[in-house]
Design a protein around this motif. Structure first.
Motif, PDB file in Angstrom:
ATOM      1  N   GLY A 509      31.206  78.693  41.547  1.00  0.00           N
ATOM      2  CA  GLY A 509      31.117  77.437  40.810  1.00  0.00           C
ATOM      3  C   GLY A 509      32.069  76.391  41.353  1.00  0.00           C
ATOM      4  O   GLY A 509      31.714  75.207  41.463  1.00  0.00           O
ATOM      5  N   TRP A 510      33.291  76.804  41.701  1.00  0.00           N
ATOM      6  CA  TRP A 510      34.262  75.856  42.283  1.00  0.00           C
ATOM      7  C   TRP A 510      33.769  75.341  43.637  1.00  0.00           C
ATOM      8  O   TRP A 510      33.947  74.155  43.948  1.00  0.00           O
ATOM      9  N   LEU A 511      33.155  76.238  44.420  1.00  0.00           N
ATOM     10  CA  LEU A 511      32.638  75.802  45.713  1.00  0.00           C
ATOM     11  C   LEU A 511      31.515  74.779  45.552  1.00  0.00           C
ATOM     12  O   LEU A 511      31.457  73.779  46.269  1.00  0.00           O
ATOM     13  N   VAL A 512      30.632  75.022  44.636  1.00  0.00           N
ATOM     14  CA  VAL A 512      29.514  74.102  44.420  1.00  0.00           C
ATOM     15  C   VAL A 512      30.010  72.730  44.000  1.00  0.00           C
ATOM     16  O   VAL A 512      29.507  71.691  44.453  1.00  0.00           O
ATOM     17  N   GLU A 517      40.005  73.546  46.352  1.00  0.00           N
ATOM     18  CA  GLU A 517      41.417  73.312  46.658  1.00  0.00           C
ATOM     19  C   GLU A 517      42.293  73.423  45.415  1.00  0.00           C
ATOM     20  O   GLU A 517      43.405  73.934  45.467  1.00  0.00           O
ATOM     21  N   LYS A 518      41.770  72.958  44.294  1.00  0.00           N
ATOM     22  CA  LYS A 518      42.560  73.005  43.057  1.00  0.00           C
ATOM     23  C   LYS A 518      42.705  74.427  42.523  1.00  0.00           C
ATOM     24  O   LYS A 518      43.583  74.696  41.699  1.00  0.00           O
ATOM     25  N   HIS A 519      41.845  75.348  43.028  1.00  0.00           N
ATOM     26  CA  HIS A 519      41.845  76.699  42.473  1.00  0.00           C
ATOM     27  C   HIS A 519      42.157  77.760  43.523  1.00  0.00           C
ATOM     28  O   HIS A 519      41.902  78.949  43.283  1.00  0.00           O
ATOM     29  N   MET A 520      42.702  77.367  44.655  1.00  0.00           N
ATOM     30  CA  MET A 520      43.001  78.358  45.692  1.00  0.00           C
ATOM     31  C   MET A 520      44.006  79.393  45.211  1.00  0.00           C
ATOM     32  O   MET A 520      43.937  80.567  45.592  1.00  0.00           O
ATOM     33  N   ALA A 521      44.915  78.978  44.361  1.00  0.00           N
ATOM     34  CA  ALA A 521      45.884  79.944  43.816  1.00  0.00           C
ATOM     35  C   ALA A 521      45.159  81.001  42.985  1.00  0.00           C
ATOM     36  O   ALA A 521      45.499  82.206  43.057  1.00  0.00           O
ATOM     37  N   TYR A 582      28.940  77.640  52.849  1.00  0.00           N
ATOM     38  CA  TYR A 582      30.041  76.676  52.861  1.00  0.00           C
ATOM     39  C   TYR A 582      30.958  77.030  54.040  1.00  0.00           C
ATOM     40  O   TYR A 582      31.940  77.772  53.891  1.00  0.00           O
ATOM     41  N   PRO A 583      30.630  76.528  55.233  1.00  0.00           N
ATOM     42  CA  PRO A 583      31.310  76.980  56.459  1.00  0.00           C
ATOM     43  C   PRO A 583      32.831  76.912  56.391  1.00  0.00           C
ATOM     44  O   PRO A 583      33.515  77.878  56.751  1.00  0.00           O
ATOM     45  N   ALA A 584      33.390  75.799  55.967  1.00  0.00           N
ATOM     46  CA  ALA A 584      34.847  75.651  55.979  1.00  0.00           C
ATOM     47  C   ALA A 584      35.492  76.389  54.818  1.00  0.00           C
ATOM     48  O   ALA A 584      36.278  77.333  54.996  1.00  0.00           O
ATOM     49  N   ASP A 585      35.166  75.980  53.599  1.00  0.00           N
ATOM     50  CA  ASP A 585      35.788  76.606  52.422  1.00  0.00           C
ATOM     51  C   ASP A 585      35.386  78.069  52.300  1.00  0.00           C
ATOM     52  O   ASP A 585      36.200  78.920  51.893  1.00  0.00           O
ATOM     53  N   GLY A 586      34.126  78.370  52.619  1.00  0.00           N
ATOM     54  CA  GLY A 586      33.672  79.752  52.516  1.00  0.00           C
ATOM     55  C   GLY A 586      34.441  80.681  53.431  1.00  0.00           C
ATOM     56  O   GLY A 586      34.798  81.800  53.058  1.00  0.00           O
ATOM     57  N   ARG A 587      34.723  80.213  54.673  1.00  0.00           N
ATOM     58  CA  ARG A 587      35.484  81.034  55.610  1.00  0.00           C
ATOM     59  C   ARG A 587      36.906  81.259  55.101  1.00  0.00           C
ATOM     60  O   ARG A 587      37.476  82.345  55.253  1.00  0.00           O
ATOM     61  N   GLN A 588      37.468  80.238  54.476  1.00  0.00           N
ATOM     62  CA  GLN A 588      38.821  80.365  53.940  1.00  0.00           C
ATOM     63  C   GLN A 588      38.866  81.400  52.814  1.00  0.00           C
ATOM     64  O   GLN A 588      39.783  82.230  52.753  1.00  0.00           O
ATOM     65  N   VAL A 589      37.865  81.341  51.927  1.00  0.00           N
ATOM     66  CA  VAL A 589      37.832  82.308  50.829  1.00  0.00           C
ATOM     67  C   VAL A 589      37.564  83.708  51.361  1.00  0.00           C
ATOM     68  O   VAL A 589      38.181  84.683  50.910  1.00  0.00           O
ATOM     69  N   ARG A 590      36.654  83.812  52.324  1.00  0.00           N
ATOM     70  CA  ARG A 590      36.294  85.118  52.868  1.00  0.00           C
ATOM     71  C   ARG A 590      37.508  85.817  53.452  1.00  0.00           C
ATOM     72  O   ARG A 590      37.647  87.050  53.346  1.00  0.00           O
TER      73      ARG A 590
END
Length: 611
Positions: A509-512, A517-521, A582-590
């Protein structure tokens, strides 16, 4: 003071006690009428025979009126009698109207023979009271005319009395017309009630006949008593609706009043889901049971096969009935929805003009699930009928299907596979598994074999996650998950799965919304939590395995853990596939879940080494 029993829905309980209460009430009102008339003439009110008609009790009034010759006295009588007669007439009119208003609120499920007897008694009571009141009005009208003739003297004495009364009324001229109107209203509404009740009895008999088949429905009896009652009530009322589709003798609002207050649509949906779950589990329990005995003696297998086939034939009848019940109930809710844009269909059976209610969409999804389960029932019954081990049992690892699947898995394990090549292998694997048909396969080691195949396939596909794009693979996995369900359903595992699904939904949901960024923690905390949970699984396996000296216990533990591990790997794989969008954010989360993946691999390696 008289008391009236109610059912606390604002509806009077229409029973024999009501006749007694109403008789006493109307008797008191008649007494008030006679008191007013006698007192207007200065007469002592006689002790009355309450069973005698009202006109007979007022007979003495005619003699007293005959001695009245004063014009003022005549006018006083006229005013007093009009007021008293109207007061009693309004009570009768209101009673008749309220009777049928209350009767309209009684659901057809409460239309009993006793109710019809009470309604008959009330109709007789009101009809006799109205007839008696009519006679009393005519009697008092004639008495007033005699009084009027004496009071006016010879003013009109030169005309015959019959001509003097033409078109003239001394009492209110609307009394008799209103009385006759009320009598016609009573006759019309009572006749309509009798007709509807007779039709309901006929339709109810047909519906009751259709309920007899449920006596042989074994799984229906496994529902709670309350759920069984709800199912039979809904089925009976909707059966009446179906049988009455052409004649429409029973109004749709009557059916609605009978059903909706008794069973909320959400409760009905829960009941239907519980029944579907029983039917679903019955099929997969039968598949597991037949697989276990397929490696034994022929006589044992044939006995189990015959028993299972007989049970499933009956269970399939229950499934067919559930599907038709769901379709009719959904149609009923649409037809009776308060929103007129939902009720209106423009003549198309499946074209709802307004947005379909949420509960109806849920019922439709369940109906589609029933249809899919019916297909599985049919295919399994056909497989059971064809199953034959008389010529000897061939081990699974000696079959062409086993060799084909193993060969595809080895090709999928090639580290240099491109996305295109991997997609080709995935399609071949899914097709091979579809032809193998785990649900209908009759090998004792079928379930462990497929668990191993799916685990290896998901592990080798972790670079592209192409399996999760294949709809047939999802169906195959669902079948396998239902077969291993007894091993999955443990409180600790259920909690882990529920937590995973909840948190994954939040992250997606945050990705969509672009709020990652606000929830990376929070993502970091969740990744650490998953890693810690998987580490606990690894520790439990390492601590438990050395303590299991008996081979059968060790094999059961390993199979259970591998099944749970497979479900976790499938959930995470679905999650990782969606992150690729989500290429950028998705890779970071992965990247936050690399450690969790490594621990899962370590758990599986520990389990495989034992096997």
């Amino acid at each position: 003071m008289s008391l009236t029993s109610t059912d606390f829905r604002g509806i009077t309980v229409i029973d024999h006690e009501l006749i007694e209460q109403l008789t006493a009430f109307l008797g008191e009102r008649e007494r008030e009428l006679t008191d007013a008339i006698y007192q207007s003439l200065g007469l002592d009110v006689p002790s009355e025979d309450l069973d005698a008609p009202l006109a007979e009790r007022l007979q003495e009034v005619t003699d007293a009126v005959a001695s009245t010759s004063s014009l003022d006295a005549y006018r006083t009588l006229q005013h007093t009698w009009n007021e008293a007669l109207w007061r009693y007439l309004e009570i009768l009119e209101g009673g008749v109207s309220q009777l049928f208003q209350q009767l309209d609120q009684v659901g057809i499920d409460e239309w009993t023979y006793e109710l019809s007897q009470v309604v008959d008694g009330l109709e007789v009571l009101f009809r006799e009271k109205m007839s008696s009141h009519t006679d009393a009005v005519i009697l008092l009208e004639n008495s007033l005319w005699r009084c009027s003739s004496k009071a006016r003297g010879a003013t009109l004495g030169w005309l015959p009395q019959s001509l003097q009364r033409v078109g003239s009324f001394l009492l209110d001229r609307q009394l008799l017309p209103n009385l006759r109107k009320s009598q016609r209203f009573l006759q019309t509404r009572y006749g309509g009630w009798q007709s509807r009740y007779a039709e309901y009895v006929k339709l109810g008999a047909q519906a009751e006949q259709s309920l007899k088949k449920f006596e042989s429905f074994a799984l229906l009896r496994n529902l709670s008593p309350e759920s069984q009652e709800q199912f039979l009530l809904i089925y009976r009322i909707l059966k009446i609706w179906e049988v009455d589709a052409k004649e429409k003798a029973i109004l749709l609002q009557d059916l609605t009043r009978a059903l909706k207050p008794r069973v909320a649509s959400e409760e009905a949906l829960g009941m239907y889901r519980a029944y579907y779950s029983l039917l679903h589990d019955s099929l997969f329990d039968a598949s597991r049971a037949l697989k276990l005995v397929s490696g034994g003696s022929q006589s044992h297998f044939e006995s189990a096969k015959s028993e299972i086939h007989g049970e499933l034939v009956g269970t399939r009848k229950e499934l067919t009935t559930l599907g038709s019940a769901l379709a009719r109930y959904r149609e009923f809710l649409l037809r009776t929805d308060p929103n007129p844009y939902v009720r209106s269909r423009w003549g198309f059976a499946e074209w709802v003009v307004g947005p379909e209610p949420t509960i109806c969409r849920s019922l439709l999804r369940l109906e589609l699930s029933v249809e899919g389960l019916a297909v599985q029932y049919q295919s399994f019954l056909e497989a059971v009928a064809k199953a034959d081990i008389s010529s000897g049992f061939q081990p699974l690892d000696k079959t062409p299907a086993h060799s084909e699947i193993e060969g595809i898995l080895r090709m999928m394990g090639q580290p240099l596979n491109s996305r295109h090549v991997m997609a080709s292998h995935v399609d071949r694997l899914v097709e091979a598994l579809r032809r193998f048909d785990e649900l209908n396969a009759m090998y004792p080691e079928t379930i462990p074999f497929i668990t191993n195949v799916l685990s290896r396939a998901l592990k080798t596909d972790k670079k592209y996650h192409l399996l999760h794009d294949n709809a047939q693979f999802s169906q195959l996995f669902c079948v396998h998950r239902d077969l291993i369900n007894p091993m999955l359903r443990q409180e600790d595992h259920d909690a882990v799965v529920a937590r995973l699904r909840t948190q994954i939904a939040k992250i997606l949901g945050w990705l969509v919304k672009g709020h990652l960024e606000k929830h990376m923690a929070d993502v970091d905390i969740f990744a650490e939590e998953v890693t810690h949970t998987f580490q606990g699984i690894l520790d439990r396996c390492e601590d438990t395995l050395p303590t299991l000296a008996i081979e059968s216990e060790r094999e059961a533990f390993v199979e259970t853990q591998r099944s749970r591990l497979l479900e976790l790997r499938y959930i995470l794989g679905t999650y990782y596939r969606r992150l690729l969008k989500y290429p950028a954010d998705g890779r970071q989360v992965r990247g936050q879940f690399v450690a969790a993946d490594q621990i899962l691999d370590a758990v599986e390696a520990a389990l495989v080494s034992v096997k």
